[in-house]
Scaffold this active site. Sequence first.
Site, short mmCIF file in Angstrom:
data_model
loop_
_atom_site.label_atom_id
_atom_site.label_comp_id
_atom_site.label_asym_id
_atom_site.label_seq_id
_atom_site.Cartn_x
_atom_site.Cartn_y
_atom_site.Cartn_z
N CYS A 170 -44.26 -25.03 -11.28
CA CYS A 170 -45.10 -25.59 -12.33
C CYS A 170 -44.24 -26.20 -13.46
CB CYS A 170 -45.98 -24.50 -12.92
SG CYS A 170 -45.04 -23.07 -13.44
N ASP A 291 0.80 -1.44 -2.04
CA ASP A 291 1.63 -0.23 -2.10
C ASP A 291 2.62 -0.33 -3.25
OD1 ASP A 291 0.41 1.07 0.03
OD2 ASP A 291 1.57 -0.09 1.48
N LYS A 301 4.12 -17.78 -17.96
CA LYS A 301 4.41 -18.31 -16.62
C LYS A 301 5.92 -18.33 -16.38
CE LYS A 301 3.61 -22.19 -13.58
NZ LYS A 301 3.49 -23.63 -13.48
N ASP A 319 -1.40 6.30 -4.47
CA ASP A 319 -2.25 6.25 -3.29
C ASP A 319 -3.64 6.76 -3.71
OD1 ASP A 319 -3.66 7.00 -0.83
OD2 ASP A 319 -1.77 6.45 0.14
N PHE A 337 -9.31 3.43 6.14
CA PHE A 337 -9.09 2.38 7.13
C PHE A 337 -7.59 2.18 7.27
CE2 PHE A 337 -12.98 0.14 8.43
CZ PHE A 337 -13.91 0.88 7.70
N LYS A 352 -2.00 9.28 9.61
CA LYS A 352 -2.64 8.95 8.33
C LYS A 352 -3.85 9.85 8.06
CE LYS A 352 -1.16 4.29 7.50
NZ LYS A 352 -1.34 2.88 7.68
N LYS A 356 -3.50 12.08 4.74
CA LYS A 356 -4.40 11.78 3.62
C LYS A 356 -5.60 12.72 3.59
CE LYS A 356 -2.79 7.02 3.39
NZ LYS A 356 -2.82 5.89 2.48
N1 CTP Z 1 -4.69 3.28 0.34
C1 CTP Z 1 -4.93 3.72 -0.94
N2 CTP Z 1 -4.00 3.50 -1.92
C2 CTP Z 1 -2.83 2.89 -1.64
C3 CTP Z 1 -2.59 2.44 -0.32
C4 CTP Z 1 -3.54 2.67 0.65
O1 CTP Z 1 -5.99 4.27 -1.21
N3 CTP Z 1 -1.96 2.68 -2.60
C5 CTP Z 1 -5.73 3.55 1.37
C6 CTP Z 1 -6.33 2.29 1.98
O2 CTP Z 1 -7.47 1.88 1.26
C7 CTP Z 1 -6.70 2.75 3.38
C8 CTP Z 1 -5.68 3.84 3.69
O3 CTP Z 1 -5.13 4.23 2.44
O4 CTP Z 1 -7.98 3.32 3.43
C9 CTP Z 1 -4.58 3.40 4.62
O5 CTP Z 1 -3.96 2.25 4.07
P1 CTP Z 1 -2.72 1.57 4.79
O6 CTP Z 1 -2.29 0.38 3.99
O7 CTP Z 1 -3.03 1.39 6.25
O8 CTP Z 1 -1.65 2.72 4.74
P2 CTP Z 1 -0.57 3.11 3.69
O9 CTP Z 1 -0.85 4.52 3.26
O10 CTP Z 1 -0.48 2.10 2.59
O11 CTP Z 1 0.74 3.10 4.57
P3 CTP Z 1 1.51 1.83 5.27
O12 CTP Z 1 1.08 0.60 4.50
O13 CTP Z 1 2.93 2.17 5.11
O14 CTP Z 1 1.03 1.81 6.70
#
Ligand code: CTP
Length: 414
Positions: A170, A291, A301, A319, A337, A352, A356
């Site tokens: 409208c 990481d 910059k 982590d 993951f 892992k 974890k």
């Molecule tokens: N992860 C997290 N914090 C980080 C790195 C990873 O919470 N600083 C989490 C990711 O979200 C994922 C899981 O840990 O769910 C595995 O992440 P991945 O990158 O596969 O493993 P890493 O622990 O970082 O080890 P790498 O990279 O040496 O395989």
Amino acid sequence: MSLLQDKTIALGIGAGVAAYRACDLIRELDRQGVHRVLPLLGTGAEQFMAPLTLEALTGVPVWQSVLQTPLWHPEALKPLATPAHVLIAQQADALVILPATANLIAKLANGLADCPVSLAATTMTSKPIILMPAMNTRMWENPAVQRNLATLAAQPNLQIISPTEGLLSCGETGTGHLAPQAWLFQALYRALSPLVGKLKGQTWVVTAGGTQEPLDAVRVLTNRSSGQMGLAMADALDAAGATVTLITSQSPKPERFYTIQPYQTTHALEACLMPAFEASDGLVMAAAVADFRLSSAIEGKFKKQDRAQWDLSLTPTPDLLMACSAKKKPHQFIMGFAAETHSQLHENAAKKLAQKQLDALFANAIDVEGNGFEATNNAGLLLLKGKPVITLQQQPKAALAHQILQAIVETLPA
Ligand code: CTP
């Protein structure tokens, strides 16, 4: 495979300008594998949507008068054919009404059944009905319309997707604009998910996308995560009835109607994640977290003429998954993951999961053709604490997310 694969959807069209949006909807239902769309026209709706257009798009005769039964089924050719409204209640998996006009809403709220749409809605007492209202703001705000909506909202098989604010046909701007199509699909998934209601009353947090750690005012250290797997998990959790918070670096398209929190850096992700995790029943950590980040940030910059080379000194980030595991309460479920290369996928994933202290971990091999980052498909291994490993074949991320969630739900206490 979409949750709508092989479903039959009855589409009731009301007498409003937004009826033209039904065409795109039929196309999208088709793309998502719907077996058949049964088109129904409410009183006067043929003025807004030509039956021929609907027939051409669905390949199904349109039901436009209560006095005429469409030939949808060989049964209908018999002298004592099943009436169309009963056929819909038997065959359709859901009824979508678009636009749900003030008139149709009033009919449904009062059990009137004088046009194909209201007749079908009155008969579908045990199947999902989704209303997409669209009308002028004054009509929407009219107390009688709101009272009728309140009556309908109490009907357990019925979902109302309220209109949004926008430019109306409208020429006025206000509430009454048909809600985005994506919201309708979310409502359909909620209604038709095999996990429907399984996580009702639970709150889940999902992280998605990749972190960006600034190198200077322009450049970032990042990764190739597209955020699609996390988004698919959030959609699956939402369809299973959970209240979802998605913390993502990528804004989902099309938009969703669960809570979205954006982040860019690991620090920002941590700031959103920790309080959300604290109040949750489960966490799906699909974000690809850096990481390392730059040890000392560069202001402004970085100019190439200032230095012959640029040596980056990087410091580890916390982590976040381990930080959540350390605070985990007994009722909380945590899933991680892991994107790995093909060799030693299982060994790395199992390491892992243990390191974890996770309840579940999905590991995928990024060096397998068609898998992982930026791809629409994924495949991999699902590890559930104390259970045999599940191999999930390559498939669209949405379908994979539903399979992952199905396996998780089976491990949760009833
Ligand atoms: N992860 C997290 N914090 C980080 C790195 C990873 O919470 N600083 C989490 C990711 O979200 C994922 C899981 O840990 O769910 C595995 O992440 P991945 O990158 O596969 O493993 P890493 O622990 O970082 O080890 P790498 O990279 O040496 O395989």
